[in-house]
Design an enzyme around this catalytic site. Structure first.
Site, PDB file in Angstrom:
ATOM      1  N   TYR A  12      -1.467  -0.177  11.204  1.00  0.00           N
ATOM      2  CA  TYR A  12      -1.699  -0.892   9.935  1.00  0.00           C
ATOM      3  C   TYR A  12      -0.555  -0.620   8.963  1.00  0.00           C
ATOM      4  O   TYR A  12       0.053  -1.544   8.400  1.00  0.00           O
ATOM      5  CB  TYR A  12      -3.034  -0.459   9.306  1.00  0.00           C
ATOM      6  CG  TYR A  12      -3.127  -0.772   7.830  1.00  0.00           C
ATOM      7  CD1 TYR A  12      -3.257  -2.094   7.393  1.00  0.00           C
ATOM      8  CD2 TYR A  12      -3.055   0.241   6.861  1.00  0.00           C
ATOM      9  CE1 TYR A  12      -3.319  -2.400   6.039  1.00  0.00           C
ATOM     10  CE2 TYR A  12      -3.114  -0.054   5.513  1.00  0.00           C
ATOM     11  CZ  TYR A  12      -3.242  -1.374   5.101  1.00  0.00           C
ATOM     12  OH  TYR A  12      -3.293  -1.672   3.760  1.00  0.00           O
ATOM     13  N   THR A  21       0.821  -1.207   0.000  1.00  0.00           N
ATOM     14  CA  THR A  21       0.000   0.000   0.000  1.00  0.00           C
ATOM     15  C   THR A  21       0.858   1.262   0.000  1.00  0.00           C
ATOM     16  O   THR A  21       1.991   1.255   0.518  1.00  0.00           O
ATOM     17  CB  THR A  21      -0.903   0.003   1.251  1.00  0.00           C
ATOM     18  OG1 THR A  21      -1.477   1.295   1.428  1.00  0.00           O
ATOM     19  CG2 THR A  21      -0.125  -0.325   2.516  1.00  0.00           C
ATOM     20  N   ASP A  22       0.282   2.361  -0.495  1.00  0.00           N
ATOM     21  CA  ASP A  22       1.001   3.643  -0.440  1.00  0.00           C
ATOM     22  C   ASP A  22       1.134   4.155   0.998  1.00  0.00           C
ATOM     23  O   ASP A  22       1.930   5.049   1.268  1.00  0.00           O
ATOM     24  CB  ASP A  22       0.324   4.691  -1.332  1.00  0.00           C
ATOM     25  CG  ASP A  22      -1.111   5.025  -0.944  1.00  0.00           C
ATOM     26  OD1 ASP A  22      -1.637   4.426   0.010  1.00  0.00           O
ATOM     27  OD2 ASP A  22      -1.718   5.894  -1.619  1.00  0.00           O
ATOM     28  N   GLU A  23       0.344   3.580   1.927  1.00  0.00           N
ATOM     29  CA  GLU A  23       0.402   4.081   3.313  1.00  0.00           C
ATOM     30  C   GLU A  23       1.760   3.832   3.964  1.00  0.00           C
ATOM     31  O   GLU A  23       2.078   4.434   4.986  1.00  0.00           O
ATOM     32  CB  GLU A  23      -0.708   3.453   4.158  1.00  0.00           C
ATOM     33  CG  GLU A  23      -2.080   3.798   3.637  1.00  0.00           C
ATOM     34  CD  GLU A  23      -3.181   3.810   4.685  1.00  0.00           C
ATOM     35  OE1 GLU A  23      -2.885   3.696   5.881  1.00  0.00           O
ATOM     36  OE2 GLU A  23      -4.339   3.959   4.280  1.00  0.00           O
ATOM     37  N   LYS A  46       2.334  -3.182   7.341  1.00  0.00           N
ATOM     38  CA  LYS A  46       2.550  -3.394   5.901  1.00  0.00           C
ATOM     39  C   LYS A  46       4.001  -3.035   5.531  1.00  0.00           C
ATOM     40  O   LYS A  46       4.638  -3.738   4.737  1.00  0.00           O
ATOM     41  CB  LYS A  46       1.567  -2.556   5.069  1.00  0.00           C
ATOM     42  CG  LYS A  46       0.101  -2.953   5.192  1.00  0.00           C
ATOM     43  CD  LYS A  46      -0.225  -4.340   4.658  1.00  0.00           C
ATOM     44  CE  LYS A  46      -0.134  -4.454   3.159  1.00  0.00           C
ATOM     45  NZ  LYS A  46      -0.693  -5.756   2.679  1.00  0.00           N
TER      46      LYS A  46
HETATM   47  P1  NAD Z   1     -10.081  -6.784   2.937  1.00  0.00           P
HETATM   48  O1  NAD Z   1     -10.018  -6.473   4.389  1.00  0.00           O
HETATM   49  O2  NAD Z   1     -11.336  -6.500   2.192  1.00  0.00           O
HETATM   50  O3  NAD Z   1      -9.762  -8.343   2.709  1.00  0.00           O
HETATM   51  C1  NAD Z   1      -8.748  -9.010   3.414  1.00  0.00           C
HETATM   52  C2  NAD Z   1      -8.974 -10.515   3.255  1.00  0.00           C
HETATM   53  O4  NAD Z   1      -7.899 -11.199   3.921  1.00  0.00           O
HETATM   54  C3  NAD Z   1     -10.277 -11.003   3.893  1.00  0.00           C
HETATM   55  O5  NAD Z   1     -10.967 -11.862   3.011  1.00  0.00           O
HETATM   56  C4  NAD Z   1      -9.806 -11.759   5.137  1.00  0.00           C
HETATM   57  O6  NAD Z   1     -10.676 -12.827   5.514  1.00  0.00           O
HETATM   58  C5  NAD Z   1      -8.443 -12.273   4.683  1.00  0.00           C
HETATM   59  N1  NAD Z   1      -7.549 -12.569   5.804  1.00  0.00           N
HETATM   60  C6  NAD Z   1      -7.271 -11.776   6.868  1.00  0.00           C
HETATM   61  N2  NAD Z   1      -6.408 -12.407   7.692  1.00  0.00           N
HETATM   62  C7  NAD Z   1      -6.112 -13.606   7.121  1.00  0.00           C
HETATM   63  C8  NAD Z   1      -5.255 -14.694   7.475  1.00  0.00           C
HETATM   64  N3  NAD Z   1      -4.531 -14.665   8.614  1.00  0.00           N
HETATM   65  N4  NAD Z   1      -5.185 -15.756   6.647  1.00  0.00           N
HETATM   66  C9  NAD Z   1      -5.911 -15.809   5.507  1.00  0.00           C
HETATM   67  N5  NAD Z   1      -6.752 -14.799   5.116  1.00  0.00           N
HETATM   68  C10 NAD Z   1      -6.833 -13.726   5.920  1.00  0.00           C
HETATM   69  O7  NAD Z   1      -8.828  -6.061   2.293  1.00  0.00           O
HETATM   70  P2  NAD Z   1      -8.676  -5.363   0.852  1.00  0.00           P
HETATM   71  O8  NAD Z   1      -9.112  -3.968   0.944  1.00  0.00           O
HETATM   72  O9  NAD Z   1      -9.225  -6.266  -0.175  1.00  0.00           O
HETATM   73  O10 NAD Z   1      -7.065  -5.340   0.731  1.00  0.00           O
HETATM   74  C11 NAD Z   1      -6.370  -6.453   0.188  1.00  0.00           C
HETATM   75  C12 NAD Z   1      -4.869  -6.163   0.197  1.00  0.00           C
HETATM   76  O11 NAD Z   1      -4.600  -4.996  -0.574  1.00  0.00           O
HETATM   77  C13 NAD Z   1      -4.302  -5.889   1.590  1.00  0.00           C
HETATM   78  O12 NAD Z   1      -3.026  -6.493   1.665  1.00  0.00           O
HETATM   79  C14 NAD Z   1      -4.178  -4.378   1.650  1.00  0.00           C
HETATM   80  O13 NAD Z   1      -3.129  -3.991   2.505  1.00  0.00           O
HETATM   81  C15 NAD Z   1      -3.880  -4.051   0.204  1.00  0.00           C
HETATM   82  N6  NAD Z   1      -4.297  -2.716  -0.270  1.00  0.00           N
HETATM   83  C16 NAD Z   1      -5.591  -2.304  -0.090  1.00  0.00           C
HETATM   84  C17 NAD Z   1      -5.989  -1.066  -0.593  1.00  0.00           C
HETATM   85  C18 NAD Z   1      -7.422  -0.562  -0.443  1.00  0.00           C
HETATM   86  O14 NAD Z   1      -7.690   0.575  -0.782  1.00  0.00           O
HETATM   87  N7  NAD Z   1      -8.363  -1.371   0.033  1.00  0.00           N
HETATM   88  C19 NAD Z   1      -5.053  -0.253  -1.257  1.00  0.00           C
HETATM   89  C20 NAD Z   1      -3.736  -0.710  -1.398  1.00  0.00           C
HETATM   90  C21 NAD Z   1      -3.382  -1.951  -0.913  1.00  0.00           C
HETATM   91  O1  DAU Z   2      -4.050   4.126   0.684  1.00  0.00           O
HETATM   92  C1  DAU Z   2      -4.335   2.763   0.631  1.00  0.00           C
HETATM   93  C2  DAU Z   2      -5.134   2.357   1.857  1.00  0.00           C
HETATM   94  O2  DAU Z   2      -6.448   2.861   1.666  1.00  0.00           O
HETATM   95  C3  DAU Z   2      -5.156   0.854   2.089  1.00  0.00           C
HETATM   96  O3  DAU Z   2      -3.855   0.407   2.360  1.00  0.00           O
HETATM   97  C4  DAU Z   2      -6.089   0.500   3.259  1.00  0.00           C
HETATM   98  O4  DAU Z   2      -6.198  -0.926   3.385  1.00  0.00           O
HETATM   99  C5  DAU Z   2      -7.460   1.077   2.968  1.00  0.00           C
HETATM  100  O5  DAU Z   2      -8.321   0.823   4.076  1.00  0.00           O
HETATM  101  C6  DAU Z   2      -7.369   2.574   2.705  1.00  0.00           C
HETATM  102  O6  DAU Z   2      -6.980   3.269   3.913  1.00  0.00           O
HETATM  103  P1  DAU Z   2      -7.648   4.663   4.330  1.00  0.00           P
HETATM  104  O7  DAU Z   2      -7.468   4.861   5.783  1.00  0.00           O
HETATM  105  O8  DAU Z   2      -7.196   5.760   3.433  1.00  0.00           O
HETATM  106  O9  DAU Z   2      -9.192   4.325   3.955  1.00  0.00           O
HETATM  107  P2  DAU Z   2     -10.560   4.672   4.701  1.00  0.00           P
HETATM  108  O10 DAU Z   2     -11.671   4.308   3.772  1.00  0.00           O
HETATM  109  O11 DAU Z   2     -10.617   4.100   6.084  1.00  0.00           O
HETATM  110  O12 DAU Z   2     -10.511   6.251   4.840  1.00  0.00           O
HETATM  111  C7  DAU Z   2     -10.365   7.090   3.710  1.00  0.00           C
HETATM  112  C8  DAU Z   2     -10.296   8.521   4.214  1.00  0.00           C
HETATM  113  O13 DAU Z   2     -11.584   8.890   4.739  1.00  0.00           O
HETATM  114  C9  DAU Z   2      -9.308   8.720   5.341  1.00  0.00           C
HETATM  115  O14 DAU Z   2      -8.704   9.998   5.200  1.00  0.00           O
HETATM  116  C10 DAU Z   2     -10.158   8.674   6.593  1.00  0.00           C
HETATM  117  C11 DAU Z   2     -11.482   9.241   6.118  1.00  0.00           C
HETATM  118  N1  DAU Z   2     -12.697   8.700   6.774  1.00  0.00           N
HETATM  119  C12 DAU Z   2     -12.839   7.332   6.833  1.00  0.00           C
HETATM  120  C13 DAU Z   2     -13.965   6.785   7.416  1.00  0.00           C
HETATM  121  C14 DAU Z   2     -14.121   5.270   7.515  1.00  0.00           C
HETATM  122  C15 DAU Z   2     -13.677   9.545   7.239  1.00  0.00           C
HETATM  123  O15 DAU Z   2     -13.561  10.796   7.159  1.00  0.00           O
HETATM  124  N2  DAU Z   2     -14.803   9.001   7.798  1.00  0.00           N
HETATM  125  C16 DAU Z   2     -14.989   7.654   7.928  1.00  0.00           C
HETATM  126  O16 DAU Z   2     -16.027   7.206   8.470  1.00  0.00           O
END
Ligand code: NAD
Ligand code: DAU
Length: 341
Positions: free
Chosen positions: A144, A120-122, A148
Site C-alpha cells: 500500500y 499519506t505519511d506511510e 502511494k
Molecule cells: P477508503 O478506503 O475509506 O475510501 C476509498 C474510496 O475510494 C472508496 O469510496 C472506494 O470506493 C474508492 N475507490 C477505490 N478504487 C477506486 C477507483 N479505481 N475509482 C474510483 N474510486 C475508487 O479510504 P480513506 O481512508 O477515506 O482514504 C482516502 C485517501 O486518503 C486515500 O488516498 C488514502 O491513501 C489517504 N489517506 C488516508 C488516511 C487514513 O488514515 N485513512 C491517512 C492519510 C491518507
Molecule cells: O498513516 C496513515 C495511514 O493510516 C493511511 O495511509 C492508511 O490508509 C490507513 O489505513 C492507516 O494505516 P494503518 O495501517 O496505520 O491503519 P490501521 O487502522 O490498519 O492500523 C493502525 C495500527 O493498528 C497499526 O499499527 C496496525 C494496528 N492494528 C490494526 C488492526 C486493523 C492492530 O493492532 N489490530 C488490528 O486489528
C-alpha cells in the site's frame, strides 16, 4: 467552481464533501467513486439530493469517462487504502493507486487544472526518532505505502515535466465518523459492542500519530486553495499514541457509555501475530502547513475519540449493514433508475 472529488464515498472523501459543501456554498461537487467494498453511499445520504452535488459511479482509471466529466479542479482521495489487504493482494493497489492517479494527472494536464493528490505519511516508512518532514526520504514498507509513494513521485514528475499545478498532502492516521470497520479504531468499537475479540498486532507498542478526520478535511481545503504548485504538505496533530493505549482507552469508553463491566471488555484484547513489515512508529512534523497556510487542527484527541465512540454507538445500523453486506444494495436502490452521466 466545479470540483471533482475522487473516492468521495469512502471515509475521508465523504467527510470532505460534506465539509466543502458547507464551507464553500458556491461550489459544485462531482463525486467520482467506483464503489469498491470501501465505498458506501450511505455515508452521503443526507446530501445526495442537493443540486450542487452529483455522484458518478466510475473508475478513476477510465480515461474516456474522465474526459466526459465537467470540472475545473481535482481533489483526489480514491485509493485502495488498507495495508492488510495490500499484503494479501497488491494488484488492485497498483492499478488504482498508481495507474488511476496517472490517469487523473493526465486529465488534469489536458485541461490545465489544479489537482490535489491526497497521500499519506506511510510513504516515509518507519521512524526511529524525530518526525517526518516533507524532505524525508520515501522508504515505503508495505505494498500500500509503495503504491502511494509511486503515485506521489508521478505527481511530482508531472509538475516538473509538464508544469502541472499539483499539490501533494501527506497525512497521518485519521479517525472519526464513517471509517470502514476494518481499520483499528472502528474495529475495536464494533468488536467491543458485539463481544468479539479485539486483535492487537504484535506487542501493541507500534505508534501512530492520530488526527480527527475533520481536521484533515480543513487541511486539504487549505492546500487546495492556498498551497503552492509542486509543494508537499505534511498534515498531523502531534499526537503519537501506542496502539495498546488506544485500544484500552476505547474499551474503557465503551464500558463507561454502555454500562458493560470494564474488566470484561478489556478481557477481549487478544494479542495476535504481527502484521508483516509492520511499521514501528510514525510521527508527522506539520509545521510547514501551519506556518505557510495557517492551518491548525481544532479537535483535541480526547474529545475527538469520545465523540467518535458516541458516533459508532448511535450509528450501529450503519456499521452493522457493512458487516452484513447490506450496504452494497444502497446504490441500486437509490441510484439504479438514474442516468450515470
Ligand atoms: P477508503 O478506503 O475509506 O475510501 C476509498 C474510496 O475510494 C472508496 O469510496 C472506494 O470506493 C474508492 N475507490 C477505490 N478504487 C477506486 C477507483 N479505481 N475509482 C474510483 N474510486 C475508487 O479510504 P480513506 O481512508 O477515506 O482514504 C482516502 C485517501 O486518503 C486515500 O488516498 C488514502 O491513501 C489517504 N489517506 C488516508 C488516511 C487514513 O488514515 N485513512 C491517512 C492519510 C491518507
Ligand atoms: O498513516 C496513515 C495511514 O493510516 C493511511 O495511509 C492508511 O490508509 C490507513 O489505513 C492507516 O494505516 P494503518 O495501517 O496505520 O491503519 P490501521 O487502522 O490498519 O492500523 C493502525 C495500527 O493498528 C497499526 O499499527 C496496525 C494496528 N492494528 C490494526 C488492526 C486493523 C492492530 O493492532 N489490530 C488490528 O486489528
Amino acid at each position: 467552481m466545479k470540483v471533482l472529488v475522487t473516492g468521495g464515498a469512502g471515509f475521508i472523501g465523504s467527510n470532505f464533501i460534506r465539509h466543502m459543501l458547507a464551507a464553500h456554498p458556491g461550489y459544485t461537487i462531482v463525486n467520482l467513486d467506483l464503489l469498491t467494498y470501501a465505498g458506501n453511499l450511505e455515508n452521503l445520504s443526507d446530501i445526495e439530493t442537493l443540486q450542487k452535488y452529483r455522484f458518478v459511479k466510475g473508475d478513476i482509471c477510465d480515461k474516456g469517462l474522465l474526459e466526459k466529466l465537467d470540472f475545473d479542479a481535482v481533489i483526489h482521495f480514491a485509493a485502495e487504502s488498507h495495508v492488510d489487504r495490500s499484503i494479501l493482494d497488491s494488484a488492485p493497489f497498483l492499478q488504482t493507486n498508481v495507474l488511476g492517479t496517472q490517469a487523473l494527472l493526465e486529465e488534469a494536464r489536458r485541461r490545465g487544472c489544479r489537482m490535489v493528490h491526497v497521500s499519506t505519511d506511510e510513504v516515509y516508512g518507519s521512524l526511529a526518532e524525530g518526525a517526518f518532514h516533507e524532505t524525508s526520504p520515501l522508504m515505503p514498507n508495505s505494498p500500500y505505502a509503495a503504491s502511494k509513494a509511486s503515485s506521489d513521485l508521478i505527481a511530482r514528475a508531472y509538475c516538473e515535466t509538464y508544469g502541472l499545478d499539483v499539490v501533494i498532502t501527506r497525512c497521518s492516521n485519521n479517525y472519526g465518523p464513517y471509517q470502514f470497520p476494518e481499520k483499528l479504531i472502528p474495529l475495536v468499537i464494533a468488536n467491543a459492542l458485539q463481544g468479539r475479540p479485539v486483535p492487537v498486532y504484535g506487542d501493541g507498542l507500534n505508534v501512530r500519530d492520530w488526527l480527527y478526520v475533520g481536521d484533515h478535511c480543513t487541511a486539504v481545503d487549505a492546500a487546495f486553495h492556498k498551497g503552492g504548485a509542486g509543494e508537499v504538505y505534511n498534515i498531523g496533530g502531534r499526537n503519537e499514541q501506542a496502539n495498546i493505549g488506544i485500544v484500552r482507552r476505547l474499551l474503557i469508553a465503551v464500558a463507561r457509555k454502555t454500562g458493560a463491566p470494564e474488566e470484561s471488555l478489556l478481557g477481549l484484547i487478544a494479542f495476535v501475530k504481527d502484521r508483516p513489515g509492520h511499521d514501528r512508529r510514525y510521527a508527522i512534523d506539520p509545521s510547514k502547513i501551519e506556518r505557510e497556510l495557517g492551518w491548525r487542527p481544532s479537535t483535541p484527541f480526547e474529545s475527538g475519540i469520545d465523540g467518535t465512540v458516541d458516533w459508532y454507538l448511535s450509528h450501529r445500523p450503519w456499521w452493522e449493514r457493512i458487516i452484513s453486506g447490506a450496504y452494497r444494495e444502497y446504490y441500486d436502490l437509490q441510484y439504479g433508475k438514474r442516468a450515470i452521466l
